[in-house]
Design an enzyme around this catalytic site. Sequence first.
Site, PDB file in Angstrom:
ATOM      1  N   HIS A 148      -2.417  -4.580  -5.300  1.00 34.68           N
ATOM      2  CA  HIS A 148      -1.301  -5.351  -4.743  1.00 34.68           C
ATOM      3  C   HIS A 148      -0.289  -4.429  -4.045  1.00 34.68           C
ATOM      4  O   HIS A 148       0.022  -4.599  -2.857  1.00 34.68           O
ATOM      5  CB  HIS A 148      -0.620  -6.145  -5.861  1.00 34.68           C
ATOM      6  CG  HIS A 148       0.548  -6.974  -5.413  1.00 34.68           C
ATOM      7  ND1 HIS A 148       0.445  -8.316  -5.112  1.00 34.68           N
ATOM      8  CD2 HIS A 148       1.850  -6.653  -5.193  1.00 34.68           C
ATOM      9  CE1 HIS A 148       1.616  -8.791  -4.727  1.00 34.68           C
ATOM     10  NE2 HIS A 148       2.500  -7.795  -4.784  1.00 34.68           N
ATOM     11  N   GLU A 149       0.189  -3.441  -4.781  1.00 35.26           N
ATOM     12  CA  GLU A 149       1.173  -2.516  -4.185  1.00 35.26           C
ATOM     13  C   GLU A 149       0.522  -1.720  -3.055  1.00 35.26           C
ATOM     14  O   GLU A 149       1.170  -1.393  -2.058  1.00 35.26           O
ATOM     15  CB  GLU A 149       1.762  -1.581  -5.237  1.00 35.26           C
ATOM     16  CG  GLU A 149       2.436  -2.270  -6.430  1.00 35.26           C
ATOM     17  CD  GLU A 149       3.534  -3.253  -6.058  1.00 35.26           C
ATOM     18  OE1 GLU A 149       4.182  -3.067  -5.001  1.00 35.26           O
ATOM     19  OE2 GLU A 149       3.754  -4.232  -6.814  1.00 35.26           O
TER      20      GLU A 149
END
Lengths: 502, 502
Positions: A267-268
């Site tokens: 995600h990051e």
Amino acid sequence: MNQETITKIEELKEYLKKIEYLSSTIALLHWDSAIYMPKEAIEYRSEMMGYLSGESYKLTTSETMKAFIDYFHGKDDLDDLTKAMVENIRKEYDHAMKIPEPEYVQYEIDKALSQSAWEEAKKKKDFSIFKPHLAKMIAYNKKFSEYWGFVGNKYDGLLDLYEPGMTTERLDVVFGELRESLVSLLQRINNSKIKTDDAFLKGNYSVESQRKLGESILGKIGYDYEKRGRIDESEHPFTTNFGNKDVRITTKYDPSDFRPAIFSMIHEGGHGIYEQNVSDELTGTSLASGASMGMHESQSRFYENILGKSKAFWSYFYPEFQNAYPELNGVELMSFYRAINCVESSLIRIDADELTYSLHVIIRYEMEKLLIDGEVDIDDVPRLWNEKYKEYLGVTPENDAEGILQDVHWSGGDFGYFPTYALGNLYGSQIFNKLKEEVPDWNQKICSGDFASITKWLKENVHQYGATLKPAELIKKVTGEELSAKYFIAYLNDKFGALYEV
Amino acid sequence: MNQETITKIEELKEYLKKIEYLSSTIALLHWDSAIYMPKEAIEYRSEMMGYLSGESYKLTTSETMKAFIDYFHGKDDLDDLTKAMVENIRKEYDHAMKIPEPEYVQYEIDKALSQSAWEEAKKKKDFSIFKPHLAKMIAYNKKFSEYWGFVGNKYDGLLDLYEPGMTTERLDVVFGELRESLVSLLQRINNSKIKTDDAFLKGNYSVESQRKLGESILGKIGYDYEKRGRIDESEHPFTTNFGNKDVRITTKYDPSDFRPAIFSMIHEGGHGIYEQNVSDELTGTSLASGASMGMHESQSRFYENILGKSKAFWSYFYPEFQNAYPELNGVELMSFYRAINCVESSLIRIDADELTYSLHVIIRYEMEKLLIDGEVDIDDVPRLWNEKYKEYLGVTPENDAEGILQDVHWSGGDFGYFPTYALGNLYGSQIFNKLKEEVPDWNQKICSGDFASITKWLKENVHQYGATLKPAELIKKVTGEELSAKYFIAYLNDKFGALYEV
């Protein structure tokens, strides 16, 4: 453009660079505070950050800035980049200048009180402690939005902070469609004879191997964590950057479950890829970042969910995981794939699965509309919250801590932010739909671990533009269409329909 | 002081805080660059630091600052702290303002060229590449010192930058005595029938256990690396701080030898203890730091050498090391103690032992005097260097890289800095002499691992004062005497006389 205008643009860019240096510096101080700062440094660190934020505010609202804005106002021979730049700084200037300073100072003080009241309220599971503060935060934000010129539609002014140009009118349509489809799909899944379980994924996963696997995935999907980034550990995963050549992500390891670390890294990593791919040319234009919070979230969620929870993705990476964790050798790919895509109605947004997540967000959107533009008694807020959870998700909080008090956002006066989480899902699948057209062998590529052409396509079509285009312009440019819920709905129906045979 | 003066002092402190916030910020950016920053971020990072340094320079040299200086000038009813504060800011103001700005800008450019020429020269072992740049750096520094009012004694102006109030006249006396004693002691050791060897200390020492042992030592001697500090790894060990509650050190691990990491941790720990112990009251006075570079070095060297290479220290810590490294079980404490105190003439300053180290520094001091105040042909510099090494240490460099080119300092225009390394030894042993009088059971305490009363004594007598006292005032206050070489000479003769039976 004549020579004078060109010179003026250069001057403005030199000026904006200073603001960028300051925000990069503040971001680095934040990063350090969250990861490496010793405990007792907190007070002095807050003073340092306060000073630097003040300097940045001064530059953003200076006479010099005003003169730049006035100079460019009404000039119609500007190129698109300059137009976007000038509009952006004018908006920031207005946002800052239209709130009377004493009122803003008082807001900052009340916000700090509100945040600590929320912490206490959540700990004690007691909404009444937070209630007067929530009322204050709502009142401030209504007023600010009016200052900015939003009177009959104050919530639009708050949406606009995070998602430039987005309106309640538009969101009602797309979120309405989405909600209906999600509720219906969820009901079908709940009635399906197929029951999934992910408890068997709990185990003993060394942090060191989680780190290595995460790095292996991030390297493959195109986040450069060595020469232009890095990965650290912090309480809550986040992405921060100082220019496009220093884009850092964090994660949080759980030795009993690799999913929190692996999926938060992906995600990051999606946020990080976006920032690393913003064009060098945008440095010093105030536009060297994602187009909006929603567009940013579209990239993180694309990598985390659409890509990172797909069968194709795991058909490539699963053997590596089985190699690192021999206990997975007895688990077939399909069982693993089912387990990471387990659907279950739950109370806590941040623990929600890919399908139900957007319903949590829609509930917050509907609540925020009520709080800002509607007429609602503050005492009724927990009840309204609980009713919506019952209606859409079929679950009821046992107390305020797992209900109305679960998220930090409102305590800090952040209204209008939540919708960007669900918007990310819509943008992401709409963009993915286009990507599939233009990279027809996408599935085969993913299966063979070739993510380069996918990230390259996103860079060329989305990332490189930074914030030069508004989200609505960007989605139109990339997909040829306005924002629509239909692609995300179709994607979910396909994926979960197949998984649950409904 | 009347009310007006008191108010003015408060205003000045508020102003100085801003400069402290900026220097703390710049220091954190440096720290990050040395440890965690990804490679490609370097260019943008330099821009960020350049901007912040410029802002700090503006505040230091502003009209506001001038008005403060003028206001306090000649006021004779100021308390000591205010006097020291005002003198400090006046000095910094003068240093900055007396150099014409275009000249300083050109200096910064030439310095960058000089540093990269030095790197190349060292790599190619060829002084001629660096020669013209060295000549330029010398010329600039002579001129700057003249601007600051040092005409007949230009080198004093450079000494004064790092060691306020120190003069060539004084250094000639103390370094002269020290050199004579060292050369004589070294000759006796070289003729001693006792030969020591430390090759057996090479081995296989896991980084993890080096880290733990280092932390154990630092915790005991009083450096708080948890709540008010931290330990990281970097290419070259250093200490940096942002206030007294965030004081960070770094070290560098060598898996084949625990000494570099352990002794650099104790050394940097000494710097760290000093900064952590500076009184809270000095925040925002520009005096919240060590009294001088020499005084700082006195603390790092006290902990590293006087304490950290003593028999008493190791009689406490050696069992812990033997426990961590079973290969040391066959090595008696006395052999270990001899090995870590092995004396040998060598060519490279940073690798030198406790005894010969000061001779390396004295050679640089004598060279710098010649370069700045003397008449010397730049072509003769390597020859002069080599002659001094032959005369004092009995060794001759085979090439310029292990001779005149070994240190980075001169390439960056840092003349007058080297003497502080040897001054640290003198201050340190003179202070230690007093400490022994006032803590008579010091040796017993060290043997039993009780370092608290030693560090407490140093805090009360040295650390807490920060830079409120000049080094000459501080040494007088602590020991009742002027700076003298005799304590260090006596200490070395005692210690190494016993070790080598000479």
